[in-house]
Design a protein around this motif. Structure first.
Motif, PDB file in Angstrom:
ATOM      1  N   LYS A  34      82.732  86.291  64.212  1.00 44.71           N
ATOM      2  CA  LYS A  34      83.006  87.631  63.672  1.00 44.71           C
ATOM      3  C   LYS A  34      84.452  87.723  63.165  1.00 44.71           C
ATOM      4  CE  LYS A  34      81.360  90.950  66.455  1.00 44.71           C
ATOM      5  NZ  LYS A  34      80.710  91.559  67.602  1.00 44.71           N
ATOM      6  N   ASP A  35      85.376  87.128  63.887  1.00 44.29           N
ATOM      7  CA  ASP A  35      86.782  87.144  63.446  1.00 44.29           C
ATOM      8  C   ASP A  35      86.942  86.416  62.111  1.00 44.29           C
ATOM      9  OD1 ASP A  35      87.554  88.591  65.586  1.00 44.29           O
ATOM     10  OD2 ASP A  35      88.338  86.893  66.754  1.00 44.29           O
ATOM     11  N   LYS A  38      85.605  88.679  59.433  1.00 39.71           N
ATOM     12  CA  LYS A  38      86.542  89.794  59.163  1.00 39.71           C
ATOM     13  C   LYS A  38      87.704  89.312  58.293  1.00 39.71           C
ATOM     14  CE  LYS A  38      85.622  92.230  63.463  1.00 39.71           C
ATOM     15  NZ  LYS A  38      86.070  92.490  64.820  1.00 39.71           N
ATOM     16  N   ARG A  39      88.225  88.132  58.609  1.00 39.06           N
ATOM     17  CA  ARG A  39      89.344  87.586  57.831  1.00 39.06           C
ATOM     18  C   ARG A  39      88.909  87.332  56.385  1.00 39.06           C
ATOM     19  NH1 ARG A  39      90.109  82.566  56.799  1.00 39.06           N
ATOM     20  NH2 ARG A  39      88.901  81.736  58.522  1.00 39.06           N
ATOM     21  N   LEU A  41      86.437  88.737  54.728  1.00 38.08           N
ATOM     22  CA  LEU A  41      86.188  90.009  54.035  1.00 38.08           C
ATOM     23  C   LEU A  41      87.505  90.585  53.525  1.00 38.08           C
ATOM     24  CD1 LEU A  41      83.633  91.743  56.485  1.00 38.08           C
ATOM     25  CD2 LEU A  41      83.133  90.990  54.151  1.00 38.08           C
ATOM     26  N   ALA A  42      88.526  90.574  54.390  1.00 36.82           N
ATOM     27  CA  ALA A  42      89.821  91.138  53.990  1.00 36.82           C
ATOM     28  C   ALA A  42      90.440  90.317  52.856  1.00 36.82           C
ATOM     29  CB  ALA A  42      90.749  91.191  55.202  1.00 36.82           C
ATOM     30  N   LEU A  61      79.008  94.966  62.743  1.00 34.98           N
ATOM     31  CA  LEU A  61      80.136  94.393  62.002  1.00 34.98           C
ATOM     32  C   LEU A  61      80.402  95.190  60.717  1.00 34.98           C
ATOM     33  CD1 LEU A  61      82.137  92.044  62.110  1.00 34.98           C
ATOM     34  CD2 LEU A  61      80.481  90.667  60.845  1.00 34.98           C
ATOM     35  N   GLU A  64      82.271  98.235  61.814  1.00 34.20           N
ATOM     36  CA  GLU A  64      83.631  97.913  62.300  1.00 34.20           C
ATOM     37  C   GLU A  64      84.601  97.600  61.165  1.00 34.20           C
ATOM     38  OE1 GLU A  64      84.351  94.588  65.121  1.00 34.20           O
ATOM     39  OE2 GLU A  64      82.373  95.178  65.872  1.00 34.20           O
ATOM     40  N   THR A  65      84.048  97.096  60.039  1.00 33.70           N
ATOM     41  CA  THR A  65      84.935  96.589  58.989  1.00 33.70           C
ATOM     42  C   THR A  65      85.015  97.528  57.780  1.00 33.70           C
ATOM     43  OG1 THR A  65      83.062  95.284  58.160  1.00 33.70           O
ATOM     44  CG2 THR A  65      84.621  94.150  59.598  1.00 33.70           C
TER      45      THR A  65
END
Ligand code: 13P
Ligand code: SF4
Length: 356
Positions: A34-35, A38-39, A41-42, A61, A64-65
């Protein structure tokens, strides 16, 4: 596969894939994955747009994002409103295609482009086009669960949350309707509106498996339960419903109705959001093929199940599962979709709201 009222279930008429089995992840591995997502996606200015039927980890997710979890109408709307450069659609292919049709300037990725839909598969563009040509005096209304090519041949696109008001509106104008592809949703709309409708003969493999006799038995065991039914279900199932509606409408019913128990006739992926919004309520899955059934996948869409954290991370790394649509098809397909979104806005239907 058109207007004939075929008795053969759709499951036996198209190729339905087995449910994929994803390797189990322990909590540490899941958090690491998941981390990573997230990275990525950003870094890529990307947002997740997920349907209620995908795995709960993906829905969580998305929320959350800064992404969104919704029904197919709201997914389309969110994609257009989002400022992100990339939309990552967790759902089935028609949802990714709709996002691309509405946002040609954005990159639209999916965890896998293999995730189709039995309704889409059951309505090939060539045969559908011939069907339309044979009935030129009919207004062509297609469900969102279709290919871009089929949408390009339509006057209107509808989703389950807006099909009734749009058909009511067309019926009031005296229009005859050619409807595709879901015969059960089409039959429901026909019964509710009295419209003159010619129905294509296809169905959802998941909802077609709900059985009226088995539901009746479960209702007797839970007489205080409210029965919630998605309108892709057969008539004898819809007839027993307290609420018939889109995924968002069924979720709202669990949150808003006073009942403590609900019998739910739709894909079991929806339970994640229902539990989140109403953790104290008891949810009972409506029965599918009845006693002695061997069906393993009846209440869970095998194509929705193709979305997982693992292939979501992979597509963000590789960028390979990208939706591409021929521009001439896109330009024709956007017209009936935009007509639906304009109608929704003008009539205040299904306005986006925070479901968290
Ligand atoms: P909703 O538009 O109600 O989310 O339905 C989409 C779908 O594919 C149901 O099977
Ligand atoms: Fe298509 Fe049915 Fe799956 Fe929905 S649940 S995506 S209608 S096959």
């Amino acid at each position: 596969m058109n207007t004939a009222n075929a008795e053969t279930p759709v499951r036996d008429r198209i190729e339905v894939p087995a449910h994929p089995t994803w390797p189990a992840l322990d909590e540490t591995a899941k958090e690491a994955l998941k981390d990573r997502i997230k990275r990525l996606l950003a870094e890529q200015d990307a947002v997740l747009v997920a349907h209620y039927y995908v795995d709960g980890d993906l829905q969580a997710l998305a929320e959350e994002t800064g992404g969104y979890v919704a029904d197919s109408l709201e997914m389309a709307r969110f994609g257009s409103e989002s400022g992100a450069k990339t939309l990552v659609v967790c759902g089935v292919r028609f949802m990714g295609e709709t996002a691309k049709i509405l946002n040609p300037e954005k990159r639209v990725l999916m965890p896998t482009l293999q995730a189709t839909c039995s309704l889409d598969e059951g309505c090939p563009a060539d045969a559908f086009s011939a069907f339309c040509a044979a009935h030129p005096d009919h207004t062509v209304v297609v469900y969102a669960n279709t290919s871009a090519e089929v949408k390009a041949r339509a006057d209107w696109v509808v989703t389950s949350s807006i099909a009734l008001p749009i058909v009511k509106h067309l019926h009031a104008r005296g229009e005859k309707i050619l409807w595709a592809p879901d015969k059960y949703l089409g039959g429901y709309v026909q019964r509710m509106t009295g419209a003159d409708m010619l129905l294509w003969d296809s169905a959802c493999v998941v909802h077609e498996e709900f059985k009226g006799f088995a539901l009746d038995r479960v209702r007797r065991l839970h007489p205080d339960a409210a029965v919630l039914v998605h309108p892709e279900s057969p008539e004898e199932v819809i007839d027993q419903a307290d609420v018939v509606g889109s995924t968002t409408q069924l979720i709202n019913a669990v949150r808003d109705l006073p009942n403590d128990e609900f019998i739910v006739a739709t894909d079991e992926g929806i339970f994640w959001k229902m539990h989140q919004l109403a953790p104290d309520k008891q949810l009972i899955a409506a029965p599918t093929a009845g006693e002695g059934a061997t069906c393993e996948s009846c209440a869970h869409c095998p194509w929705m199940a193709m979305n997982a954290l693992q292939n979501l991370a992979a597509v963000l790394e590789r960028g390979d599962q990208e939706i591409r649509i021929d521009e001439s098809i896109r330009q024709r397909a956007v017209i009936p979709i935009q007509r639906m979104l304009d109608f929704a806005r003008e009539h205040g239907i299904g306005q986006r709201r925070d479901t968290r």
